[in-house]
Structure formats: C-alpha cells, structure tokens
Design an enzyme around this catalytic site. Structure first.
Site, PDB file in Angstrom:
ATOM      1  N   GLY A 288       0.672  -0.948   0.165  1.00 11.21           N
ATOM      2  CA  GLY A 288       0.040  -0.196   0.155  1.00 11.21           C
ATOM      3  C   GLY A 288       0.859   0.619   0.041  1.00 11.21           C
ATOM      4  CG  ASN A 289       0.225   5.261  -1.192  1.00  6.65           C
ATOM      5  OD1 ASN A 289      -0.779   5.410  -1.146  1.00  6.65           O
ATOM      6  ND2 ASN A 289      -0.730   3.981  -2.735  1.00  6.65           N
TER       7      ASN A 289
END
Ligand code: CTP
Length: 413
Positions: free
Chosen positions: A216-217
């Site tokens: 993810g980020n």
C-alpha cells in the site's frame, strides 16, 4: 505557534442550537480557535441542556450568554452580530432555521442573526423526517435565496437507532466551509459547478498478497476529500471514489469505497461516463503481486522468505485521457515530484503531463518532505497548453478551490 492577537483574528460567532449534535460543536469551536479565529459562542437555552455554559466559556475563553437581558449596557443583541466577520450556526435545528427564515428574534442568537451583516453559514442537524418536511425545505430555500450558506446535512447514524440524512457534517467539513467563506472576503461561494457532474478519486489502493497482507502507500485521502467537499459546495453533483480512506464521508457526496487499483479503475471508468470532470487525486499502487494466496502465507522454518513476483497495474489516468468517455470532459491528474539529474520538478511534471495525456496536472514538489497526512498543501497546476498556475501554501480546501477554479476556466473554453 502562538495565535495572533485578538484584534487581527477573524471574529467568528458560533451559534449553537438545541440539538444533541451540540457536543460536536465543541470540537468545531476547538478547531476554530486553534486555527486562529476569535470565537464568541452564542448558544440557545436549549443548547445548554445538551452542553453547559462552562464548557463553551472554557473552550472559547469568553463569557457565554443566551439572553438579551445579560450585560444590557453593552447592547449585546446588536454588538455581537455587527462586529462579526462570520456567523456559523452548528447545529442548526429545524426550529432555529424556521426562526431565521422568518426573522423571529426571541433570544441572543436569533437577534444576532438579524443584526449580522457578515456571511452566515448554517450546518443543520435533525432527524430525516424533520429535514425533509416541506416546512423545513421551504425555510432552507428562503435562507439560501438570501445568500445564506446552508450546508447539506450528512447521512448516517442519527440519535437512537435510526440512520438517514440529517447528521451534522463533521467539524472539519464545517471548518473548511468557514475558512473558505472568510478567504473569499465574505463573498458567497461561487455556484460555478452547478449542473456539472464531477468524479474525484482519493486515498491509496492496497494490493493483497494474502488475506491479511498488502502492498500500500501513505496517501491519507485528505486532498481528494477536500476536492469532493468544495465541488459539492460549488454546486456540483459529486462522486467520490475512496480507496482505503479513514475519513468520514463528506455530506451531500456519493461515496464509493474501493480497495485495489482494479476496483478503483472499474468505479472511476463507470462514473466517468457521465462526468464533466474527473480528478485523479488517488495514489493507485503501480504494481500488484502476480499471485494472491487464498490462505495466509506461512513463514518457512529454514529462514527463507517468499519471492514476490509483481505485475504492473493499469494506469487509470492514462487510460481515461487517451480513451475519453466524453470528449469534452476535463481530466486532471496529480503528481508528487522531486527533481533529479534528468530534470527539475517542473520539467519532469511537464513530461508526465504529456505522457499521461491529461488536461491539467497538479504538481506537488515533495523534495522538502512529503505532504501525506498534512492539513496544508501547495502546488503548481500545469495545463496541456503549457501554462502554469502557482497555488500558494494553504489549506487543502483552498488548494481544492484553486483546482476547481482552473477546471471552471477550462469549461469556459
Ligand atoms: N495514476 C493512475 N493509475 C495508476 C497510477 C497513477 O491513474 N496506476 C494517477 C494518479 O492518480 C495521479 C497520476 O496518475 O493522478 C500520477 O501518478 P504517479 O504515480 O505520479 O504517476 P506515475 O506514472 O506512476 O509516475 P512515475 O513514473 O513518476 O512513478
């Protein structure tokens, strides 16, 4: 950072009517004072049934009164309204909206509303039936026709077990509206997106390796949510495609929650079919695991780690720009850039705009640190024709307004 002296701070009157959502107005008061506003709280007597005067006095640092009979020598029923830069009523009950629409003045708050010559914002909160009642709707229409800003209530859990439209919008959303109104010098919010359908994507996608792990980020979704709220305030019909955002749904906005880049693509392309503008503020993961395990991947006893094969995700912005669902739609991308040996931030961003094929690119220079999760932002908006608009540091709502200003200019040709 210390707040500026009282005299230089915008003077805000926070009216509080008698609804259970009065407790949320405490948070709004705190946000207003922390962001440099000089706030005078004027609750109704009914509001004090929910939250007592000591709470308002302690949070605002000022005495609190509901009645025109206190400190009469200072003529408070005229002075408070006349000296305000903004009056915001949160929550505004059906009763308070009715009084304001008809010019009744039987307590300090309703007197203040009649004497105020500054912008007035109402944030209603009540049960769905009360909000939808023709009497309330007529009162809201009357107030809006006079240039008063009545924010649409949010949908969700109401007092008791029922859910529906009528929740007080979140304090941050009300604060955004107030800051926006003050920033425009009291000018009414432009309704320049009325009749337009816009799509905004926000947040960061997650690409699962197995049922519990993902790539993810750090995108918080704050800028995308600010874009959705400001577009709604400017009259647009807004669809917000939110990827893993832990923020409350903005009032009056259709929110579609997604997880992965593939889901984001499906929803953005579906909503874009009818959209006048699409703003891709989301941070989609560029890669996903080539294989997703149905079961949680176990650790090997020999200390070895699994080898992750990655495949590239589709580029939604590029696809939208090159295969436009509507030829006349304005497509806006975002880019977080640091300059490098191959070019400056501006040069790399211009190359990205050309590569993606969008009409506008909002460029954040992140060389000095990331903007993720910060309430502020600053940007340069590049256009496909090569012009650049500098957006100075300000709230994400202010940056959102600058982006919509640029989109509106494009609509006008
Ligand atoms: N974007 C998208 N689909 C993707 C990745 C990005 O639609 N799979 C959009 C983002 O929403 C944003 C813009 O593209 O509006 C810029 O994203 P960025 O990640 O900076 O673009 P990249 O092409 O990945 O650029 P870089 O080569 O710098 O990684």
């Amino acid at each position: 950072m210390a707040a500026p002296p009282t005299g230089t701070r915008p003077r805000v009157v926070l009216g509080v009517a008698g609804g259970i959502a009065a407790y949320k107005a405490c948070e709004l008061l705190r946000r207003l004072t922390e962001s440099g506003h000089d706030v005078t709280v004027v609750p109704t007597a009914a509001a004090l049934e929910f939250v007592g005067a000591p709470t308002w006095a302690a949070l605002s640092g000022k005495p609190v009164s509901t009645s025109v009979w206190d400190e009469v020598h200072q003529v408070p029923h005229v002075r408070i309204g006349q000296s305000a830069d903004l009056v915001v009523v949160a929550p505004a009950t059906a009763d308070l909206l009715a009084k304001a629409a008809h010019g009744l003045a039987d307590d300090l708050l309703t007197n203040t509303l009649l004497t105020a010559r500054c912008p007035v914002v109402f944030a209603p909160a009540m049960h769905t039936e009360m909000w939808e009642h023709p009497a309330t709707q007529a009162n809201v229409a009357t107030l809006r026709s006079r240039g008063v800003l009545v924010i649409e209530p949010a949908e969700g859990r109401l007092t008791g077990k029922d859910t529906g439209k009528g929740r007080l919008p979140e304090p941050d959303q009300i604060l955004d509206v107030c800051v926006g109104v003050l920033a425009r010098g009291g000018a009414a919010v432009p309704h320049d997106l009325a009749g337009r359908q816009v799509v905004v994507s926000a947040g960061g996608t997650r690409e699962y390796l197995d049922p519990v792990r993902f790539l993810g980020n750090r995108s918080s979704g704050l800028q995308g949510y600010a874009l959705a709220r400001t577009a709604h305030a400017r009259g647009a019909q807004v669809t917000l495609i939110a990827a893993n955002v832990a923020l409350p749904d903005p009032a009056g906005v259709k929110v579609v929650h997604v997880g992965t880049t593939a889901e984001l693509r499906t929803e953005v392309l579906a909503a874009a079919a009818a959209a006048d503008a699409v703003v891709m503020a989301a941070a989609p993961a560029d890669f996903r695991p080539a294989e997703v395990s149905d079961a949680k991947i176990k650790k090997a006893d020999d200390g070895s780690a699994p080898q992750l094969g990655l495949v590239q995700n589709p580029d939604i912005l590029k696809e939208l720009s090159h295969h436009r669902p509507r030829a006349d739609a304005v497509i806006v991308g975002f880019a977080a850039e640091t300059g490098d040996a191959t070019g400056s931030v501006r040069e790399l961003a211009a190359a990205k705009l050309a590569r993606k094929g969008c009409d506008l690119l909002v460029v954040n220079d992140v060389s000095a640190g990331a903007v993720f999760g910060s309430p502020d932002n600053e940007a340069v908006i590049l256009s496909a024709e090569g012009d650049a608009t500098d957006v100075p540091r300000g709230s994400k709502a202010a940056v959102a307004d600058a982006i919509w200003d640029r989109v509106v200019r494009r609509f006008a040709g």
